[in-house]
Design a protein around this motif. Sequence first.
Motif, PDB file in Angstrom:
ATOM      1  N   PHE A 108       0.667  -1.372  -0.057  1.00 57.14           N
ATOM      2  CA  PHE A 108      -0.155  -0.054   0.032  1.00 57.14           C
ATOM      3  C   PHE A 108       1.067   1.326   0.173  1.00 57.14           C
ATOM      4  CE2 PHE A 108       0.471  -1.436   4.424  1.00 57.14           C
ATOM      5  CZ  PHE A 108       0.758  -0.236   4.967  1.00 57.14           C
ATOM      6  N   LYS A 109       0.403   2.144  -0.351  1.00 56.64           N
ATOM      7  CA  LYS A 109       0.935   3.726  -0.262  1.00 56.64           C
ATOM      8  C   LYS A 109       0.299   4.739   0.785  1.00 56.64           C
ATOM      9  CE  LYS A 109       2.271   3.920  -5.034  1.00 56.64           C
ATOM     10  NZ  LYS A 109       2.103   4.331  -6.603  1.00 56.64           N
ATOM     11  N   VAL A 110       0.779   5.356   1.447  1.00 54.23           N
ATOM     12  CA  VAL A 110       0.418   6.311   2.305  1.00 54.23           C
ATOM     13  C   VAL A 110       1.092   7.507   2.422  1.00 54.23           C
ATOM     14  CG1 VAL A 110      -0.605   4.751   3.980  1.00 54.23           C
ATOM     15  CG2 VAL A 110       1.756   5.424   4.316  1.00 54.23           C
ATOM     16  N   LEU A 134       8.741   8.454  -1.982  1.00 50.52           N
ATOM     17  CA  LEU A 134       8.568   8.954  -3.282  1.00 50.52           C
ATOM     18  C   LEU A 134       8.339  10.401  -3.195  1.00 50.52           C
ATOM     19  CD1 LEU A 134       6.054   6.317  -5.005  1.00 50.52           C
ATOM     20  CD2 LEU A 134       8.531   6.287  -4.904  1.00 50.52           C
ATOM     21  N   SER A 135       9.258  11.172  -4.097  1.00 46.88           N
ATOM     22  CA  SER A 135       9.294  12.610  -3.970  1.00 46.88           C
ATOM     23  C   SER A 135       9.842  13.012  -5.470  1.00 46.88           C
ATOM     24  CB  SER A 135      10.016  13.319  -2.879  1.00 46.88           C
ATOM     25  OG  SER A 135      11.574  12.792  -3.071  1.00 46.88           O
ATOM     26  N   GLY A 136       9.303  14.052  -5.877  1.00 50.82           N
ATOM     27  CA  GLY A 136       9.654  14.815  -7.142  1.00 50.82           C
ATOM     28  C   GLY A 136       9.112  15.957  -7.469  1.00 50.82           C
ATOM     29  N   GLU A 137       9.347  16.461  -8.636  1.00 53.53           N
ATOM     30  CA  GLU A 137       8.627  17.960  -9.006  1.00 53.53           C
ATOM     31  C   GLU A 137       7.168  17.928  -9.252  1.00 53.53           C
ATOM     32  OE1 GLU A 137       9.314  21.186 -12.384  1.00 53.53           O
ATOM     33  OE2 GLU A 137      10.619  19.601 -12.461  1.00 53.53           O
ATOM     34  N   ASN A 138       6.559  16.748  -9.645  1.00 48.44           N
ATOM     35  CA  ASN A 138       5.361  16.634 -10.050  1.00 48.44           C
ATOM     36  C   ASN A 138       4.668  15.462  -9.431  1.00 48.44           C
ATOM     37  OD1 ASN A 138       5.028  18.708 -11.915  1.00 48.44           O
ATOM     38  ND2 ASN A 138       6.080  17.327 -13.430  1.00 48.44           N
ATOM     39  N   GLN A 139       5.369  14.994  -8.130  1.00 46.86           N
ATOM     40  CA  GLN A 139       4.979  13.905  -7.391  1.00 46.86           C
ATOM     41  C   GLN A 139       4.718  14.113  -6.117  1.00 46.86           C
ATOM     42  OE1 GLN A 139       4.508  10.325  -8.093  1.00 46.86           O
ATOM     43  NE2 GLN A 139       4.020  10.271  -5.909  1.00 46.86           N
ATOM     44  N   GLU A 141       4.423  13.649  -2.112  1.00 51.32           N
ATOM     45  CA  GLU A 141       5.305  12.800  -1.226  1.00 51.32           C
ATOM     46  C   GLU A 141       4.246  11.865  -0.683  1.00 51.32           C
ATOM     47  OE1 GLU A 141       7.453  13.410   2.933  1.00 51.32           O
ATOM     48  OE2 GLU A 141       7.526  14.968   1.665  1.00 51.32           O
ATOM     49  N   GLN A 142       4.836  10.421  -0.999  1.00 55.14           N
ATOM     50  CA  GLN A 142       4.438   9.366  -0.465  1.00 55.14           C
ATOM     51  C   GLN A 142       5.384   8.368   0.064  1.00 55.14           C
ATOM     52  OE1 GLN A 142       2.139   7.996  -3.785  1.00 55.14           O
ATOM     53  NE2 GLN A 142       0.047   8.781  -3.149  1.00 55.14           N
ATOM     54  N   TYR A 143       4.753   7.260   0.938  1.00 55.83           N
ATOM     55  CA  TYR A 143       5.361   6.122   1.508  1.00 55.83           C
ATOM     56  C   TYR A 143       4.909   4.779   1.048  1.00 55.83           C
ATOM     57  CZ  TYR A 143       7.834   9.646   4.502  1.00 55.83           C
ATOM     58  OH  TYR A 143       8.493  10.742   4.770  1.00 55.83           O
ATOM     59  N   VAL A 144       5.685   4.099   0.345  1.00 58.96           N
ATOM     60  CA  VAL A 144       5.412   2.758  -0.313  1.00 58.96           C
ATOM     61  C   VAL A 144       5.881   1.533   0.450  1.00 58.96           C
ATOM     62  CG1 VAL A 144       5.037   1.689  -2.484  1.00 58.96           C
ATOM     63  CG2 VAL A 144       5.417   4.074  -2.505  1.00 58.96           C
ATOM     64  N   LEU A 145       4.998   0.911   0.934  1.00 57.44           N
ATOM     65  CA  LEU A 145       5.624  -0.556   1.684  1.00 57.44           C
ATOM     66  C   LEU A 145       5.417  -1.582   0.847  1.00 57.44           C
ATOM     67  CD1 LEU A 145       6.402  -1.679   4.265  1.00 57.44           C
ATOM     68  CD2 LEU A 145       3.841  -2.046   4.622  1.00 57.44           C
ATOM     69  N   VAL A 146       6.516  -2.318   0.683  1.00 56.99           N
ATOM     70  CA  VAL A 146       6.577  -3.326  -0.258  1.00 56.99           C
ATOM     71  C   VAL A 146       6.891  -4.852   0.531  1.00 56.99           C
ATOM     72  CG1 VAL A 146       7.050  -1.969  -2.403  1.00 56.99           C
ATOM     73  CG2 VAL A 146       9.168  -3.155  -0.967  1.00 56.99           C
ATOM     74  N   TYR A 147       6.958  -5.852  -0.331  1.00 59.39           N
ATOM     75  CA  TYR A 147       7.329  -7.109   0.443  1.00 59.39           C
ATOM     76  C   TYR A 147       8.122  -8.106  -0.302  1.00 59.39           C
ATOM     77  CZ  TYR A 147       6.972 -11.440   3.018  1.00 59.39           C
ATOM     78  OH  TYR A 147       7.223 -12.635   4.054  1.00 59.39           O
ATOM     79  N   GLY A 148       9.532  -8.238   0.060  1.00 63.41           N
ATOM     80  CA  GLY A 148      10.217  -9.220  -0.665  1.00 63.41           C
ATOM     81  C   GLY A 148      11.068  -8.626  -1.726  1.00 63.41           C
ATOM     82  N   VAL A 149      12.216  -9.275  -2.205  1.00 61.90           N
ATOM     83  CA  VAL A 149      12.911  -8.923  -3.501  1.00 61.90           C
ATOM     84  C   VAL A 149      12.862 -10.215  -4.242  1.00 61.90           C
ATOM     85  CG1 VAL A 149      14.851  -8.160  -4.454  1.00 61.90           C
ATOM     86  CG2 VAL A 149      13.841  -7.194  -2.187  1.00 61.90           C
ATOM     87  N   SER A 183      13.403   6.683 -10.393  1.00 63.98           N
ATOM     88  CA  SER A 183      13.756   7.867 -10.733  1.00 63.98           C
ATOM     89  C   SER A 183      12.882   8.855  -9.397  1.00 63.98           C
ATOM     90  CB  SER A 183      12.887   8.334 -12.112  1.00 63.98           C
ATOM     91  OG  SER A 183      11.495   8.133 -12.018  1.00 63.98           O
ATOM     92  N   LEU A 184      12.213   8.339  -8.782  1.00 59.27           N
ATOM     93  CA  LEU A 184      11.259   9.221  -7.811  1.00 59.27           C
ATOM     94  C   LEU A 184      11.812   9.004  -6.070  1.00 59.27           C
ATOM     95  CD1 LEU A 184       7.788   8.536  -8.787  1.00 59.27           C
ATOM     96  CD2 LEU A 184       9.017  10.486  -9.354  1.00 59.27           C
ATOM     97  N   VAL A 185      13.042   8.289  -6.271  1.00 58.83           N
ATOM     98  CA  VAL A 185      13.573   7.957  -4.928  1.00 58.83           C
ATOM     99  C   VAL A 185      14.889   8.774  -4.835  1.00 58.83           C
ATOM    100  CG1 VAL A 185      14.470   6.250  -3.246  1.00 58.83           C
ATOM    101  CG2 VAL A 185      12.388   5.606  -4.564  1.00 58.83           C
ATOM    102  N   ASN A 186      15.016   9.632  -3.839  1.00 58.16           N
ATOM    103  CA  ASN A 186      16.267  10.531  -3.669  1.00 58.16           C
ATOM    104  C   ASN A 186      16.534  10.652  -2.339  1.00 58.16           C
ATOM    105  OD1 ASN A 186      18.379  11.911  -4.624  1.00 58.16           O
ATOM    106  ND2 ASN A 186      17.084  13.996  -4.389  1.00 58.16           N
TER     107      ASN A 186
END
Length: 287
Positions: A108-110, A134-139, A141-149, A183-186
């Motif tokens: 999910f994203k929050v 996630l952050s950017g000029e047209n983005q 700000e959100q936090y994304v939770l993922v599971y596994g690689v 490209s949105l992770v800095n």
Amino acid sequence: MVAIRTNWQNIRQYIWLVGGLLCLLVALIFWAITDTKDLVTVTNPIGETQVQIQPEKVAASAHLGSLMDEVRPLEMTTRVVTAGNHAAEFRGTKFFQENKKTWTVELFKVTDEDIIRSFLQKQLDRKNFIYFRLSGENQTEQYVLVYGVFKNDDQAQAQLKQLNFKFPNTIHPQAIQFEKYASLVNDLGSDEMMGTNKLYEVKLKSAPLPVIDESLLAQAKSALTAIGSAALNTTQTTITRRDESGTVVDVQKSQSTIAQPQNKTKDPTVTSTEKKPVEHEISDPFN
């Protein structure tokens, strides 16, 4: 007499009044003679005095880039570091550069990072969870939770079917590639801030404490007390003062203790017996 004084006051007031009127008349005559210039009205036509902007001159101006020296342009290559504000599962640019071609399961994203932190605190096993910002000029700000690689999409889809998290109906987890968000992770991840030092776990076990014999402690204390008392030499002095007839007038007693050196060898027969204090009686020879 009073009438003469009143008449004189009236005459003096009339003189002042006539004098003031004469001064005013002279001032008006002088002003009329000297003011011979006509009133001139000056008009400022606004439309005629406006500066006409010439586009070709503005384009050739050398001062358009002067602000570039004072206000530098935003450098998008700068990485944001917020030390101490993220959990251990937070990842940044380095992680995405190393795992661009891999896949993961987006949960999910929050917009609030505390929601992800509270979710991770409720999990017993947190080693497969990862989240990033996630952050950017047209983005937004959100936090994304993922599971596994995972290496490919098939493995991510298989793991997605096995997940048993109880999410609301509005949340739909999906398999996604890390390259989509690269490209949105800095940010600087928590794994980079910890450094290369390995963390070791220390396990402590209970150990039995030794039993101390109280009788041995009592004997040791008594031996130390005997040694301390034997090492001291006490001298007691009594001063008695008498008068001419021999009567005792004053008696003064004093006691002094002198420590004996410890490095001298002592005779066992002498140390076994206690030394009694030596008493000296001094009489006043002048009485």
